[in-house]
Write an enzyme that holds these catalytic residues in place. Structure first.
Site, PDB file in Angstrom:
ATOM      1  N   ASP A 249      42.228  30.386 -41.170  1.00 26.30           N
ATOM      2  CA  ASP A 249      42.679  31.238 -40.077  1.00 26.30           C
ATOM      3  C   ASP A 249      43.696  30.535 -39.192  1.00 26.30           C
ATOM      4  O   ASP A 249      43.802  29.296 -39.185  1.00 26.30           O
ATOM      5  CB  ASP A 249      41.482  31.660 -39.213  1.00 26.30           C
ATOM      6  CG  ASP A 249      40.677  32.779 -39.859  1.00 26.30           C
ATOM      7  OD1 ASP A 249      41.164  33.369 -40.827  1.00 26.30           O
ATOM      8  OD2 ASP A 249      39.561  33.045 -39.392  1.00 26.30           O
ATOM      9  N   LYS A 271      45.361  35.772 -38.434  1.00 27.34           N
ATOM     10  CA  LYS A 271      45.398  37.066 -37.749  1.00 27.34           C
ATOM     11  C   LYS A 271      45.649  36.793 -36.269  1.00 27.34           C
ATOM     12  O   LYS A 271      45.192  35.786 -35.726  1.00 27.34           O
ATOM     13  CB  LYS A 271      44.070  37.807 -37.910  1.00 27.34           C
ATOM     14  CG  LYS A 271      43.863  38.415 -39.292  1.00 27.34           C
ATOM     15  CD  LYS A 271      42.553  39.157 -39.337  1.00 27.34           C
ATOM     16  CE  LYS A 271      42.402  39.919 -40.645  1.00 27.34           C
ATOM     17  NZ  LYS A 271      43.369  41.017 -40.757  1.00 27.34           N
ATOM     18  N   MET A 384      38.571  36.982 -27.393  1.00 30.76           N
ATOM     19  CA  MET A 384      39.842  37.732 -27.505  1.00 30.76           C
ATOM     20  C   MET A 384      40.059  38.632 -26.285  1.00 30.76           C
ATOM     21  O   MET A 384      40.303  39.834 -26.405  1.00 30.76           O
ATOM     22  CB  MET A 384      39.850  38.555 -28.804  1.00 30.76           C
ATOM     23  CG  MET A 384      39.751  37.693 -30.059  1.00 30.76           C
ATOM     24  SD  MET A 384      39.454  38.631 -31.581  1.00 30.76           S
ATOM     25  CE  MET A 384      37.696  39.004 -31.421  1.00 30.76           C
TER      26      MET A 384
END
Length: 464
Positions: A249, A271, A384
């Site tokens: 990631d 991502k 996030m």
């Protein structure tokens, strides 16, 4: 890295030492273990140097180095223990094309000699670029104690057998054979029986491996932790060391990627919220395609793969393809962030429950039980959440949360350069904007740092 570590082939090549005292002796004791042609230039050589010359182990010229003496030399050591003389001979040797080392003068040396653990032909070199010789010696002593004496003979026997092992397919099949030899069969035989039994055991072991069917591919879904390599689990470290393919990631720390086996294929599958991303279907296809071809695939995820890591989608894809998989958990960012501010995520009398939330999901800003979260004493770790800070603030205030509720934002938890922003719900979006946080951040709702000196570098705002 100012000095690039290499192993230089010097068998049969000239290596020159200028000097005949203690500094020269120290270098010669090490160089005599090599197959180099050693040449010493010294006006007053120590008795040991004379003895080695008499035994034919080196060539001694009883005078100072002169022009032409260093021609065709691979390496040159200035070890006269006299600054002016060492400067003179270093200039001569460099002019004649030799790589030079001025003993105990790092700035004037073109190469340095590391501390060495010798298990010929296995050699471990330890260097600190002159910063900490005592540390290098301590590491050497530790490795000397750890590495068994029979490691060298095992490697020499194995070297003679490498051509035969080419009968095995390249990649995992050969690595599995050598792993069996070096860490199981070889040590057992050499300790109990000796070299002849080891060689016969190698042939038996090779026959066994040749008879095996090709190992099927498998996948480990691995948590890389919050970023500090020392927080990586031993099981995760071992998986990285064995992997054929590592699919990682965006948030995985470079220091952790450096721990992967050097020959492993490294694939970035990052991502980014509200930014460019590889689709989840493409990631699943990458994982299954490589594993279907027999590779050991490590799917490396920041933090813990079971927390906002899309683990189920990847497991579903693996099971649909009939591939074996395992999960190796990691330390999640919430734990690292709480440790960094000296707080517990749960506390008697304050909160008996802890919520893990995401600031956004596949549909955009995520909705939650705002009324429950707005109650006094609630604690949540919100992942996030930087871009959704104003949305979070609005929902919580709308459902009755106090504007003074403490909120701590931890950027790059556990990593070098990590920062902590201590604020309140009322100030949250403004303070995040002014702090210009660029790294991955987690929001700890309902918690403030225990004390500034116990936290990461603090960006406490002055609102006076």
């Amino acid at each position: 890295m100012q000095h690039f570590p290499i192993f230089l082939a010097i068998a049969g090549r000239r290596v020159i030492v200028s000097g005949g005292g203690e500094a020269a002796l120290a270098k010669l004791r090490l160089l005599l273990k090599t197959e180099a042609r050693l040449c010493v230039f010294a006006s007053a050589p120590a008795p040991d140097i004379r003895l080695w010359a008499a035994e034919g182990r080196l060539t001694l010229t009883e005078r100072a180095l002169a022009p032409g003496d260093a021609v065709s030399a691979a390496l040159f050591y200035a070890a006269n223990e006299d600054e002016a003389e060492d400067a003179r001979v270093t200039r001569l040797a460099q002019a004649e094309g030799a790589l030079t080392n001025w003993v105990d003068n790092l700035a004037q040396s073109q190469f340095i000699t590391p501390a060495i653990v010798d298990r010929d032909p296995v050699t471990v070199a330890i260097g600190t670029e002159g910063a900490a010789p005592v540390l290098a010696r301590a590491i050497k002593a530790d490795l000397e104690a750890r590495l068994p004496a029979h490691l060298g003979p095992l490697a020499r026997i194995g070297k003679t057998f490498r051509k035969a092992v080419e009968a095995l397919p390249m990649g995992r099949a050969r690595r599995d054979f050598w792993s069996d030899y070096y860490f199981k069969t070889g040590p057992e035989h050499i300790v109990s029986e000796g070299k002849g039994i080891v060689e016969r055991g190698l042939k038996t072991l090779l026959a066994d491996h040749l008879s095996r069917r090709a190992a099927p591919g498998r996948v480990a879904l691995v948590g890389a932790g919050p970023g500090d390599p020392e927080l990586l689990t031993l099981k995760a470290r071992r998986a990285l060391d064995e992997a054929d393919v590592v699919i990682y990631d965006r948030l995985v720390a470079p220091e952790i990627l450096d721990l992967a086996r050097r020959e492993a294929k490294m694939i970035h599958a990052g991502k980014e919220g509200f930014g460019p991303s590889m689709s989840q279907s493409d990631i699943c296809r990458l994982i299954t395609d490589h594993a279907a071809r027999g590779a050991y695939v490590v799917r490396l995820k920041s933090g813990d793969p079971t927390v906002y890591g899309r683990l189920d989608e990847e497991i579903d894809a693996l099971e649909a393809a009939g591939l074996a998989w395992s999960v190796i958990p990691g330390i999640t960012a919430a734990s690292a962030a709480a440790a960094g501010i000296g707080q517990s995520l749960t506390k008697r009398g304050r909160n008996s429950a802890l919520r893990f939330l995401t600031g956004h999901d596949v549909k955009g800003f995520a909705e939650h039980d705002w009324r429950g979260l707005a109650r006094a004493g609630e604690v949540a770790a919100i992942y996030m959440a930087k871009k959704g800070a104003r949305f979070l603030q609005g929902r919580l205030l709308m459902h009755g949360a106090s504007a003074d509720t403490p909120v701590t934002v931890v950027e790059n938890a556990s990593r070098a350069g990590g920062r902590t922003l201590a604020t309140t719900l009322a100030r949250l979006p403004v303070d995040i904007d002014s702090a210009a946080l660029t790294g991955p951040a987690i929001l700890l709702y309902g918690l403030s740092p225990r004390a500034a000196e116990a936290a990461l570098p603090l960006l406490q705002k002055d609102h006076a």
